[in-house]
Design a protein around this motif. Structure first.
Motif, short mmCIF file in Angstrom:
data_model
loop_
_atom_site.label_atom_id
_atom_site.label_comp_id
_atom_site.label_asym_id
_atom_site.label_seq_id
_atom_site.Cartn_x
_atom_site.Cartn_y
_atom_site.Cartn_z
N UNK A 207 80.80 -0.09 65.21
CA UNK A 207 79.67 0.11 66.11
C UNK A 207 78.52 -0.75 65.59
N UNK A 208 77.82 -1.41 66.50
CA UNK A 208 76.63 -2.18 66.13
C UNK A 208 75.40 -1.42 66.60
N UNK A 209 74.51 -1.12 65.64
CA UNK A 209 73.29 -0.39 65.96
C UNK A 209 72.15 -0.97 65.14
N UNK A 210 71.09 -1.40 65.80
CA UNK A 210 69.91 -1.99 65.17
C UNK A 210 70.29 -3.12 64.22
N UNK A 211 71.23 -3.95 64.68
CA UNK A 211 71.64 -5.12 63.92
C UNK A 211 72.59 -4.85 62.77
N UNK A 212 72.96 -3.59 62.55
CA UNK A 212 73.89 -3.23 61.48
C UNK A 212 75.23 -2.83 62.08
N UNK A 213 76.28 -3.09 61.33
CA UNK A 213 77.62 -2.72 61.77
C UNK A 213 78.10 -1.55 60.92
N UNK A 214 78.66 -0.56 61.58
CA UNK A 214 79.23 0.62 60.93
C UNK A 214 80.72 0.63 61.28
N UNK A 215 81.56 0.82 60.27
CA UNK A 215 83.00 0.79 60.46
C UNK A 215 83.58 2.13 60.00
N UNK A 216 84.39 2.74 60.87
CA UNK A 216 84.97 4.06 60.58
C UNK A 216 86.45 4.08 60.93
N UNK B 131 74.95 6.06 62.21
CA UNK B 131 74.71 5.53 60.87
C UNK B 131 75.43 6.27 59.75
N UNK B 132 75.75 7.54 59.92
CA UNK B 132 76.40 8.31 58.86
C UNK B 132 77.77 8.86 59.26
N UNK B 133 78.07 8.88 60.57
CA UNK B 133 79.33 9.45 61.03
C UNK B 133 79.37 10.96 60.94
N UNK B 134 78.20 11.60 60.83
CA UNK B 134 78.11 13.05 60.69
C UNK B 134 78.18 13.72 62.06
N UNK B 135 79.05 14.73 62.17
CA UNK B 135 79.16 15.47 63.42
C UNK B 135 77.97 16.44 63.53
N UNK B 136 77.21 16.28 64.61
CA UNK B 136 76.02 17.12 64.81
C UNK B 136 76.22 18.13 65.94
N UNK B 137 77.31 18.00 66.70
CA UNK B 137 77.59 18.93 67.80
C UNK B 137 79.08 18.92 68.10
N UNK B 138 79.64 20.09 68.35
CA UNK B 138 81.05 20.18 68.69
C UNK B 138 81.82 20.99 67.67
N UNK B 139 83.14 21.07 67.83
CA UNK B 139 83.95 21.95 66.99
C UNK B 139 84.04 21.53 65.53
N UNK B 140 83.64 20.32 65.21
CA UNK B 140 83.72 19.88 63.81
C UNK B 140 82.32 19.66 63.23
N UNK B 141 81.30 20.36 63.74
CA UNK B 141 79.92 20.21 63.27
C UNK B 141 79.87 20.32 61.75
N UNK C 279 81.19 18.13 59.70
CA UNK C 279 82.21 17.23 59.17
C UNK C 279 81.77 15.79 59.43
N UNK C 280 82.45 14.85 58.82
CA UNK C 280 82.08 13.44 58.99
C UNK C 280 83.30 12.57 59.27
N UNK C 281 83.03 11.48 59.97
CA UNK C 281 84.02 10.44 60.14
C UNK C 281 84.21 9.76 58.78
N UNK C 282 85.34 9.10 58.60
CA UNK C 282 85.62 8.42 57.33
C UNK C 282 85.14 6.98 57.43
N UNK C 283 84.12 6.62 56.63
CA UNK C 283 83.62 5.24 56.67
C UNK C 283 84.62 4.30 55.99
N UNK D 37 85.62 -8.33 57.65
CA UNK D 37 86.86 -8.28 56.88
C UNK D 37 86.91 -6.99 56.05
N UNK D 38 88.12 -6.47 55.86
CA UNK D 38 88.28 -5.31 54.99
C UNK D 38 89.17 -5.73 53.82
N UNK D 39 88.90 -5.13 52.64
CA UNK D 39 89.75 -5.41 51.48
C UNK D 39 91.12 -4.78 51.62
#
Length: 108
Positions: free
Chosen positions: A31-40, A78-88, A90-94, A105-107
């Protein structure tokens, strides 16, 4: 020096957009947000299902949050943190990445 695998050219990911990636049966998304890329990892922490509604459709209508297509859970971009829903709470894995010659690229 560790080996890296290029996933895509960063020019393919515009502001407030997302892109799904599949690499050797590993599902990721960026995801691209405010010029930064987040990968999950493309996996909801609630049921382990992929998040997207349609190809490359990971964001809610307002493009403010990542949204799970199965349960409607909302995650901060930006953090992958669940703020609403059944997994509130919990977080996505960065996923760590590097940008090399305009390629995300990923290592390995």
């Amino acid at each position: 020096m560790p080996t890296v695998t290029p996933l895509f050219d960063i020019s393919e990911l515009t502001e407030n957009s997302a892109k799904g990636i599949e690499l050797n049966q590993r599902k990721l998304f960026a995801v691209c947000r405010q010029g930064r890329i987040y990968l999950y990892e493309n996996r909801c922490p609630h049921k382990g299902v992929p998040l997207e509604w349609l190809p490359d459709t990971f964001l809610d209508v307002e493009k403010q949050f990542i949204q799970c297509s199965t349960h409607g859970a909302l995650f901060t971009i930006d953090k992958g943190l669940c703020i609403a829903g059944p997994c509130a709470g919990a977080s996505l894995i960065p996923v760590s990445y590097e940008i090399i010659d305009g390629q995300l690229c990923i290592p390995e």
